[in-house]
Each structure stands twice: as structure tokens, then as C-alpha cells.
Design a protein around this motif. Structure first.
Motif, mmCIF file in Angstrom:
data_model
loop_
_atom_site.group_PDB
_atom_site.id
_atom_site.type_symbol
_atom_site.label_atom_id
_atom_site.label_comp_id
_atom_site.label_asym_id
_atom_site.label_seq_id
_atom_site.Cartn_x
_atom_site.Cartn_y
_atom_site.Cartn_z
ATOM 1 N N GLY A 1 0.843 -1.198 0.000
ATOM 2 C CA GLY A 1 0.000 0.000 0.000
ATOM 3 C C GLY A 1 0.870 1.236 0.000
ATOM 4 O O GLY A 1 2.100 1.134 0.080
ATOM 5 N N PRO A 2 0.243 2.395 -0.095
ATOM 6 C CA PRO A 2 1.028 3.630 -0.117
ATOM 7 C C PRO A 2 1.698 3.867 1.236
ATOM 8 O O PRO A 2 1.187 3.440 2.268
ATOM 9 N N LYS A 3 2.828 4.556 1.188
ATOM 10 C CA LYS A 3 3.593 4.785 2.426
ATOM 11 C C LYS A 3 2.783 5.677 3.382
ATOM 12 O O LYS A 3 2.285 6.719 2.995
ATOM 13 N N PRO A 4 2.630 5.232 4.644
ATOM 14 C CA PRO A 4 1.861 6.073 5.574
ATOM 15 C C PRO A 4 2.692 7.218 6.150
ATOM 16 O O PRO A 4 3.907 7.090 6.306
ATOM 17 N N TRP A 5 2.009 8.339 6.462
ATOM 18 C CA TRP A 5 2.652 9.442 7.169
ATOM 19 C C TRP A 5 2.630 9.133 8.668
ATOM 20 O O TRP A 5 1.746 8.412 9.130
ATOM 21 N N PRO A 6 3.601 9.696 9.416
ATOM 22 C CA PRO A 6 3.534 9.502 10.866
ATOM 23 C C PRO A 6 2.203 10.050 11.395
ATOM 24 O O PRO A 6 1.683 11.029 10.869
ATOM 25 N N ILE A 7 1.687 9.397 12.419
ATOM 26 C CA ILE A 7 0.424 9.750 13.086
ATOM 27 C C ILE A 7 -0.791 9.625 12.155
ATOM 28 O O ILE A 7 -1.671 8.811 12.399
ATOM 29 N N LEU A 8 -0.843 10.392 11.069
ATOM 30 C CA LEU A 8 -2.025 10.376 10.196
ATOM 31 C C LEU A 8 -2.148 9.096 9.398
ATOM 32 O O LEU A 8 -3.230 8.711 8.980
ATOM 33 N N GLY A 9 -1.024 8.445 9.171
ATOM 34 C CA GLY A 9 -1.050 7.271 8.306
ATOM 35 C C GLY A 9 -1.449 7.663 6.890
ATOM 36 O O GLY A 9 -0.958 8.643 6.332
#
Ligand code: HEM
Length: 383
Positions: free
Chosen positions: A48-56
Motif C-alpha cells: 500500500g502507499p507509504k503512511p505518514w507519521p500519526i495520520l497514516g
């Protein structure tokens, strides 16, 4: 005297610092928790797409999740995973992944995750809800059996046909009184959303409306009041309903399921507690499984035996497996009868200046997938 912080960050108001300094340890704690939760290196999650910290991956979802998930699955494959805050979300977007989720691993992936907005999060209201029972408990099983044995046996469905026919007649009478007046469809539930989409597609594709009319006229006189027993003689009309549900499934991601335990699907791990969706909207529009997939062509259902019952994984408007829609037998009859009544009994015209071909089909994602702009039509009785 200015503090060190103020002298280094003169563009921030002085009141910012005491609060932000207090917030720092909390932010640090949250970040650590996030990193700890994400440190399960043994898990081989679907891509899947790379998640951002906290927000995913929250920003990947947007207001039309079924469309966003379809796009992501084109880039990452038929089984993808996202992080939404602390939650793992797994989405299947092909008949194969649907079959894995809803058939092969049905036992382990049949928990229900109850949306935050749902009233059913209230345990008092939730107790006797089939749809929002979080686990397939004995109580859920007995409620489903009761519904199957009491409400939706073939005999009971037959017996209820009088009531549905009465509703269809009432609808026709109401429309008769409104002849030539503007009708605005403001729908909320799955059945009326499907009726609105069906009528919109039939008007947008006049050849299909003509074919449905020809089928009626060959079998019944114009003044004939359609009964449920007539539906067996209307295969084209029934194909129109299937085609509507292929392109516009009221529940495009089914209802959210939840993994009761770690589960291995198509070589990946679906971790316990993950929310699991099947994107039946994307599957129904995938050109690998449907010729001329985005066109409304009821003829495709006139050959073969693809039905609603959850064993054809390229067509799953009612889901499949142990949590398949319990109202299926009634819902199908209701939509078929209503669409037959509307098509057989009335000529429909669009507001002046709207060409049938230009009828827009934009969607609004919500409790059900409905038309963004309600359909506006003028009925004229045919008899
Ligand atoms: C066009 C009409 C309808 C559509 C497309 C539809 C679709 C669905 C879908 C996709 C699910 C989830 C299946 C899954 O998780 O695999 C569902 C569940 C359910 N539906 Fe429907 N539905 C419709 C009408 C109805 C009606 C009229 C009733 C009741 C009379 C009903 C009762 C239920 C119930 C009780 C569940 C929960 C089953 C469970 O969790 O065990 N549905 N429906």
C-alpha cells in the motif's frame, strides 16, 4: 525579558510557548506509541502507499473512499493495506481477493467493525442488531436463523408479495396525481437509491428503456398492473436491475468487517483487529472481468447464470459468506417490482434543456452510495 524560545522564534506569539512546551512530552509520548505500534516487523502486510507519521494514509482516502481505494489498488495490487491513525485497513479489489476474504477466510474475517458515526455503537441498541453485531456470536446466529426461518422463507416472501404490490400501486397512484409535475428523488435507503440509479440509467440509455418497454408490451397490455408473479416473464427488466447494482452498488465497500485473528491471505498477513473491506464497486467496473465495463448493458446478464447470491465474486452487491445481506430475497423483489411499475406505468421526461445523454451520474458516498444530484423527472401515465 524575552525567553530563549521567544528570541529564537520571534514570529510566534508569546502565549504560544508555555502551552507548546507542555504539549511536547505528550507529542513525544504519542510518537513513541505510534512507533511501538508500528514495530511488528514480522507482519507481512499487503502492499500500500507509504503512511505518514500519526495520520497514516488518512489523506489518501478523501470523501470517496471506494474511488480512492480503486485507484490505490491499481497501483499496489488486488489486496492492499492502509494505516488510518492506529488502525490497519485491508481492502480486496478483485474477485480473487473477494473470494479469499468472503469465502476461504470467512470464519476469521467476519467480525463487524462498527463505524464511529453509527448509533449502533450504543451497546443497548447494538445488542439485537444483526448488521452491527461485532462478532458472529450465538445470539447473532440465532437472530439470523430466525430472520431466515420466519421472515424470508420462500413461503413468507410469497405471502408478503401482497404488501409489496400494494406499496407499488400506492406509488403509481401518487405519481398519477403528480402527472407532468416535477418529481425530485431524495433517497436515503439502499432500495430507493437503487430505484433512482435504475431509472437514471434507463433514461440515459434510451435503447435499454425501449427494450424494457418492448418486453412489457409483448407480454402485458398497457393497463396491466404489474404483480410479483409477472417478474418471471420479465428477464430483461430483471437484467436491468442487476446491471444497475453492478455499476451502483448501494454498499460499494460492503459493510466493514474485522479480522478476529491474524489471518494469511494471498501470501500477506491480515492482522487481528484489522478492518477489512471488499471494494465491490471497483470489481463491478473492472474491464478485466466486464466487457465495456463502464457502459450500462443489461444484455450481459441475459446470458450465463450470474446472480446475487454471493457465489459469483465479480458481482457482489449483497456481499457473500456468513454475513451476506439477510434482506437479499426481499430487497431484490422490492427493487424489481418498483422499477417494473415505474417503467411500465409511466413515460418519464427530463427537465427542459437536459438531454438524456447528458444526464450526469456523479455519486455521493454516505450510508448508501446515491446520486450526488437527485434525479429530477416529470412522469406521464401511459394509460
Ligand atoms: C438494494 C438493497 C440492499 C443491498 C444492496 C444490501 C446490501 C448489503 C450488504 C452489502 C451487506 C453486507 C454484506 C457483507 O458484509 O458481506 C448487507 C448486510 C445486511 N443487510 Fe442488506 N442490502 C439491501 C437491502 C436490505 C434490506 C431490505 C434488508 C432488511 C430487510 C437488509 C438487511 C441486512 C442485514 C440485517 C445485514 C447484516 C447481515 C449480517 O451482518 O449478518 N438489507 N446488506
Amino acid at each position: 525579558m524575552a525567553t530563549i524560545a521567544e528570541s529564537h522564534f520571534p514570529f510566534l506569539p508569546a502565549t504560544f510557548f508555555p502551552h507548546s512546551l507542555l504539549a511536547l512530552p505528550i507529542l513525544f509520548l504519542l510518537l513513541s506509541l505510534f512507533l511501538i505500534r508500528n514495530r511488528r516487523p514480522t507482519l507481512h502486510l499487503p502492499p500500500g502507499p507509504k503512511p505518514w507519521p500519526i495520520l497514516g494514509n488518512l489523506l489518501h482516502v478523501g470523501s470517496m473512499p471506494h474511488v480512492a481505494f480503486a485507484r490505490l489498488s491499481q497501483a499496489h495490487g488486488p489486496l492492499i493495506s492502509l494505516r488510518l491513525g492506529t488502525q490497519t485497513v485491508v481492502i480486496g479489489s478483485s474477485p480473487e481477493s473477494a473470494s479469499e476474504i468472503l469465502k476461504t477466510h470467512d470464519h476469521d474475517l467476519s467480525g463487524r467493525s462498527v463505524p464511529h458515526v453509527s448509533f449502533a455503537r450504543d451497546p443497548e441498541l447494538n445488542r439485537d442488531s444483526i448488521a452491527w453485531s461485532t462478532h458472529c456470536t450465538d445470539h447473532w446466529r440465532s437472530l439470523r436463523s430466525m430472520v431466515r426461518a420466519e421472515l424470508f422463507t420462500s413461503k413468507a416472501i410469497e405471502q408478503q408479495s401482497d404488501l409489496r404490490e400494494k406499496h407499488a400501486r400506492e406509488m403509481a397512484r401518487f405519481l398519477n396525481r403528480r402527472r407532468g409535475q416535477e418529481m425530485l428523488a431524495a433517497v436515503s435507503d439502499t432500495t430507493s437509491a437503487s430505484m433512482e440509479w435504475a431509472l437514471a440509467e434507463l433514461l440515459k440509455n434510451p435503447d435499454t428503456m425501449t427494450a424494457a418497454r418492448r418486453e412489457f408490451d409483448g407480454k402485458f397490455p398497457e393497463c396491466h398492473v404489474i404483480k410479483e408473479s409477472d417478474l418471471a416473464d420479465l428477464p430483461y427488466l430483471c437484467a436491468c436491475v442487476k446491471e444497475t447494482l453492478r455499476l451502483h452498488p448501494p454498499a460499494p465497500l460492503l459493510l466493514p468487517r474485522r479480522a478476529a485473528k491474524d489471518c494469511h491471505v494471498m501470501g500477506y498477513t491480515v492482522p487481528q483487529g484489522a478492518h477489512v473491506f471488499v471494494n465491490v464497486w471497483a470489481i463491478g467496473r473492472d474491464p478485466r472481468y466486464w466487457e465495456d465495463a463502464s457502459s450500462f448493458k443489461p444484455e450481459r446478464f441475459m446470458v450465463g447464470d450470474v446472480d446475487f447470491k454471493g457465489s459469483h465474486f465479480e458481482f457482489l452487491p449483497f456481499g457473500s459468506g456468513r454475513r451476506i445481506c439477510s434482506g437479499l430475497p426481499m430487497a431484490v423483489r422490492e427493487i424489481q417490482l418498483a422499477v417494473a411499475t415505474l417503467v411500465h406505468g409511466f413515460d418519464w421526461s427530463l427537465p427542459e434543456g437536459t438531454a438524456a445523454g447528458d444526464l450526469e451520474m456523479e455519486e455521493r458516498y454516505g450510508v448508501t452510495l446515491k446520486k450526488l444530484n437527485p434525479l429530477v423527472l416529470f412522469p406521464t401515465p401511459r394509460v
